[in-house]
Design a protein around this motif. Structure first.
Motif, short mmCIF file in Angstrom:
data_model
loop_
_atom_site.label_atom_id
_atom_site.label_comp_id
_atom_site.label_asym_id
_atom_site.label_seq_id
_atom_site.Cartn_x
_atom_site.Cartn_y
_atom_site.Cartn_z
N ILE A 77 0.96 -1.18 0.06
CA ILE A 77 -0.03 0.11 0.04
C ILE A 77 0.89 1.29 -0.08
CG2 ILE A 77 -1.78 1.13 1.33
CD1 ILE A 77 -3.04 -1.15 2.21
N GLU A 78 1.97 1.36 0.78
CA GLU A 78 2.96 2.53 0.77
C GLU A 78 3.19 3.19 -0.38
OE1 GLU A 78 6.36 1.51 2.75
OE2 GLU A 78 5.53 1.41 4.82
N PRO A 79 3.21 2.57 -1.61
CA PRO A 79 3.50 3.44 -2.75
C PRO A 79 2.37 4.24 -3.22
CG PRO A 79 4.45 1.02 -3.22
CD PRO A 79 3.70 1.26 -1.98
N TYR A 80 1.27 3.84 -2.79
CA TYR A 80 0.05 4.65 -3.02
C TYR A 80 -0.25 5.57 -2.06
CZ TYR A 80 -0.57 0.58 -6.28
OH TYR A 80 -0.39 -0.24 -7.38
N ALA A 81 0.60 5.83 -1.14
CA ALA A 81 0.29 6.80 0.02
C ALA A 81 0.94 8.15 -0.38
CB ALA A 81 1.07 6.33 1.17
#
Length: 306
Positions: free
Chosen positions: A145-149
């Motif tokens: 999920i982190e890349p989309y944060a």
């Protein structure tokens, strides 16, 4: 003598359940110990810490199972074929040696055990405990999920910069970086509040179950949405303070709020607002006419266990 006979009778009637519990304990107590040690010492990795809500979530799941014990025993023994699939998959995951697979084998095998002993009715009865265990099981989903944060990181940085400007603090915002007094503070994915957001939603689910509000879909959606909003606002304030402390050279306060006990206290206070919020919702938010009414207060969920 009567007490001994009663105890012996209970043991004889639950030999299968006792044997299964013993096997599960031998399999998973070391794993749970590993999880808890990592959550308490915070030395196992950032991804693992995303699931530190399991510190309270897993005991809470066990407590629900205990409350449901009478209902569980009243259910007829009923095998469901899906149990075989869950147990095989869980067993393969467990012996794979891969960290994520070993972790995920716990909720999978528990699901299989419920289906094996009591079928679909047993699975429905233990649905909430299984969900709480699953959502507390460390895995790589936060990493994915982190890349989309990035939009959330940029938004937090921009709002934190705006707030500091209103208080006369000279700040420069460049995407996810804030510059104050020659010092830089990066709103990294972990600092963007993803962990706090996960914890807020998890605790929110616990409160929904505990109060019985989960039976109202409308109130549940509003409450979880409010919990997410509170988490984002709290994280904006936290990043603003961190930027101010770091930029003005107050490293002691920065470390206390960033890595020390101050961060834990801040998170606890934020979660405390969720308790206040759900009690206010129970008191002032009307229940939809097409949804079953639930009684207000923490006692309601306990009464329904008998």
């Amino acid at each position: 003598m009567q007490t001994k006979l009663t105890l012996r009778h209970k043991i004889e009637n639950n030999l299968v359940l006792i044997a299964i519990s013993a096997v599960l304990a031998l399999m998973y107590l070391p794993l749970l110990w590993h999880w808890y040690e990592g959550w308490l010492k915070k030395d196992i990795g950032i991804i693992h810490e995303y699931f530190s809500h399991g510190l309270i979530g897993i005991p809470f799941a066990a407590y629900i199972v205990w409350l449901n014990r009478k209902k569980w025993h009243r259910l007829p023994d009923k095998f469901h074929p899906l149990a075989v699939g869950f147990l095989i998959i869980g067993g393969i995951f467990y012996v794979s040696g891969l960290t994520d697979f070993v972790n995920l084998s716990l909720p999978i095998i528990l699901t299989g055990v419920c289906l094996w002993l009591k079928g679909i009715p047993g699975l429905k009865l233990q649905a909430f405990p299984l969900v709480f265990v699953l959502l507390a099981t460390p895995n790589q989903i936060p990493y994915l999920i982190e890349p989309y944060a990035l939009p959330l990181q940029s938004f937090i940085a921009a709002v934190a910069g705006f707030i500091l400007t209103q208080f006369g603090v000279p700040v420069v915002v460049e995407e996810i970086n804030l510059y104050v007094g020659g010092q830089i503070v990066e709103v990294a994915p972990h600092c963007a509040g993803l962990k706090m957001l996960f914890t807020s939603l998890y605790v929110g689910l616990m409160l929904l179950y505990w109060t019985g509000v989960w039976r109202s879909l409308t109130r549940s959606i509003i409450f979880l949405g409010s919990a997410a909003l509170i988490s984002v606002i709290a994280n904006i304030i936290r990043n603003t303070l961190l930027t101010y402390f770091h930029g003005t050279g107050n490293e002691q306060a920065f470390k206390w709020l960033h890595e020390g006990s101050g961060g834990d206290i801040y998170s606890a206070c934020m979660l405390g607002t969720l308790v206040i919020l759900i009690n206010l919702m129970e008191k002032y938010f009307p229940i939809d006419s097409d949804e079953p009414e639930t009684r207000s207060g923490f006692i309601a969920s306990h009464d329904e266990q008998d």
